[in-house]
Motif scaffolding. Structure first.
Motif, mmCIF file in Angstrom:
data_model
loop_
_atom_site.group_PDB
_atom_site.id
_atom_site.type_symbol
_atom_site.label_atom_id
_atom_site.label_comp_id
_atom_site.label_asym_id
_atom_site.label_seq_id
_atom_site.Cartn_x
_atom_site.Cartn_y
_atom_site.Cartn_z
ATOM 1 N N HIS A 158 0.841 -1.246 -0.017
ATOM 2 C CA HIS A 158 0.222 0.029 -0.125
ATOM 3 C C HIS A 158 0.837 1.321 0.047
ATOM 4 C CE1 HIS A 158 -3.723 -2.313 0.696
ATOM 5 N NE2 HIS A 158 -3.163 -3.067 1.706
ATOM 6 N N VAL A 159 0.808 1.884 -0.959
ATOM 7 C CA VAL A 159 1.460 3.431 -1.246
ATOM 8 C C VAL A 159 0.557 4.272 -1.649
ATOM 9 C CG1 VAL A 159 3.755 2.070 -1.754
ATOM 10 C CG2 VAL A 159 1.892 2.918 -3.613
ATOM 11 N N LYS A 160 0.823 5.614 -1.710
ATOM 12 C CA LYS A 160 0.134 6.654 -2.269
ATOM 13 C C LYS A 160 1.212 6.964 -3.532
ATOM 14 C CE LYS A 160 -1.690 9.139 1.788
ATOM 15 N NZ LYS A 160 -3.231 8.905 1.327
ATOM 16 N N SER A 161 0.228 7.105 -4.321
ATOM 17 C CA SER A 161 1.141 7.608 -5.688
ATOM 18 C C SER A 161 0.814 9.128 -6.022
ATOM 19 C CB SER A 161 0.283 6.827 -6.990
ATOM 20 O OG SER A 161 0.978 7.012 -8.220
ATOM 21 N N TYR A 162 1.926 9.800 -6.477
ATOM 22 C CA TYR A 162 1.704 11.145 -6.815
ATOM 23 C C TYR A 162 2.015 11.544 -8.174
ATOM 24 C CZ TYR A 162 1.583 12.194 -1.614
ATOM 25 O OH TYR A 162 1.186 12.200 -0.504
ATOM 26 N N SER A 163 1.410 12.340 -8.804
ATOM 27 C CA SER A 163 1.741 13.041 -10.091
ATOM 28 C C SER A 163 2.828 13.723 -10.097
ATOM 29 C CB SER A 163 0.447 13.355 -10.670
ATOM 30 O OG SER A 163 0.184 14.615 -9.856
ATOM 31 N N HIS A 164 3.213 14.345 -9.040
ATOM 32 C CA HIS A 164 4.477 15.201 -9.147
ATOM 33 C C HIS A 164 4.681 15.691 -7.677
ATOM 34 C CE1 HIS A 164 1.048 17.980 -9.447
ATOM 35 N NE2 HIS A 164 1.748 18.643 -8.490
ATOM 36 N N THR B 191 9.876 8.522 0.600
ATOM 37 C CA THR B 191 9.240 8.839 -0.700
ATOM 38 C C THR B 191 10.215 8.443 -2.009
ATOM 39 O OG1 THR B 191 7.911 10.588 0.200
ATOM 40 C CG2 THR B 191 8.342 10.762 -2.229
ATOM 41 N N VAL B 192 9.765 7.828 -2.809
ATOM 42 C CA VAL B 192 10.802 7.241 -3.724
ATOM 43 C C VAL B 192 10.175 7.310 -5.221
ATOM 44 C CG1 VAL B 192 11.409 5.355 -2.468
ATOM 45 C CG2 VAL B 192 9.589 4.971 -3.964
ATOM 46 N N ALA B 193 11.061 7.481 -6.049
ATOM 47 C CA ALA B 193 10.691 7.517 -7.666
ATOM 48 C C ALA B 193 11.126 6.100 -8.266
ATOM 49 C CB ALA B 193 11.600 8.697 -8.200
ATOM 50 N N LYS C 217 4.759 7.326 -1.942
ATOM 51 C CA LYS C 217 5.298 7.695 -0.665
ATOM 52 C C LYS C 217 4.766 6.360 0.095
ATOM 53 C CE LYS C 217 4.639 10.817 3.303
ATOM 54 N NZ LYS C 217 3.649 11.812 3.921
ATOM 55 N N ILE C 218 5.710 5.903 0.892
ATOM 56 C CA ILE C 218 5.504 4.678 1.640
ATOM 57 C C ILE C 218 5.423 5.016 3.143
ATOM 58 C CG2 ILE C 218 6.267 2.522 2.232
ATOM 59 C CD1 ILE C 218 7.815 3.629 -0.734
#
Length: 192
Positions: free
Chosen positions: A49-55, A106-108, A92-93
Motif C-alpha cells: 500500500h502506497v500513495k502515488s503522486y503525479s508530481h 518517498t521514492v521514484a 510515498k510509503i
C-alpha cells in the motif's frame, strides 16, 4: 495530488522492486521488512500500500511521473549528479514499525537514459562538462529502478536529434551552475 494504490494490483514487478529497495534501505537502519505476513514475527510486512503522486516539488522545482497526466511534462530529471532518467512513478510509503511507530520513505521509480562508448563525436564534446551537455540514444530507456526522491539533482532540457537515421537525445542541465544541489533537501508533496 495523491492516490492510494496497491502495488501488486498496479504491477507485481513494481511491488518486488519497491520491497527490495525498502529491505536494502531500511535494513541498514536495523528495520526488518517482510513480504509475507507469516514471516513477520519480528519486523513488519510490506503489504504494497502506497500513495502515488503525479508530481512533487524538491527545492521548489517540479518533478513529475510519466504515468500520470499531471506529471508527464516534468518527467525527465537528473539523479545522483548527471544521470538522466525518466521518472515513471512517485510513491510515498508509510508503515507502522513495532515500537518505533511510523516510518516513511518517498521514492521514484525511474528508467535511466542509455548511452555507450559507440556514441558518435559531437562538436561540443570538448566543452560538454562545462556546458552540462550529454548525448543518449533516443527513445531508449534502461531497466526500472527505485531511488530516493531526495537524490534528484536537477532538471534537464531534452532535445531530440537524428543523425544518419539514428535517434539521439541531447540533454542540457537546466542549472548551469551545477546539477547537484549543495543545500538541505526540502521535499514537498503536492496534496491538492
Amino acid at each position: 495530488h495523491s492516490k492510494d494504490v496497491k502495488l501488486q494490483t498496479l504491477n507485481p514487478m513494481l511491488y518486488g522492486l519497491v520491497l527490495q529497495f525498502l529491505q536494502d534501505e531500511w535494513g541498514e537502519l536495523g528495520f526488518v521488512i517482510h513480504a509475507d505476513v507469516v514471516l513477520a514475527d519480528h519486523g513488519t510486512c510490506f503489504m504494497g500500500h502506497v500513495k502515488s503522486y503525479s508530481h512533487v516539488f524538491v527545492e521548489a522545482l517540479r518533478y513529475g511521473a510519466a504515468t500520470q497526466t499531471r506529471g508527464k511534462t516534468a518527467r525527465y530529471a537528473y539523479f545522483n549528479g548527471r544521470v538522466a532518467v525518466e521518472i515513471q512513478w512517485i510513491f510515498k510509503i508509510d508503515m507502522e514499525y513495532e515500537e518505533q511507530g511510523q516510518i516513511t520513505k518517498t521514492v521514484a521509480v525511474v528508467r535511466p537514459f542509455v548511452a555507450d562508448d559507440d556514441m558518435p563525436a559531437f562538436p561540443w564534446d570538448l566543452w560538454a562538462i562545462d556546458l552540462g551537455v550529454q548525448v543518449w540514444y533516443g527513445h531508449a530507456l534502461g531497466e526500472m529502478e527505485v531511488v530516493e526522491i531526495e537524490l534528484v539533482s536537477g532538471q534537464l532540457i531534452l532535445i531530440p536529434i537524428t543523425i544518419s537515421d539514428v535517434d539521439y537525445w541531447v540533454t542540457i542541465a537546466h542549472n548551469h551552475d551545477g546539477t547537484e544541489v549543495d543545500m538541505d533537501i526540502n521535499l514537498e508533496l503536492d496534496e491538492e
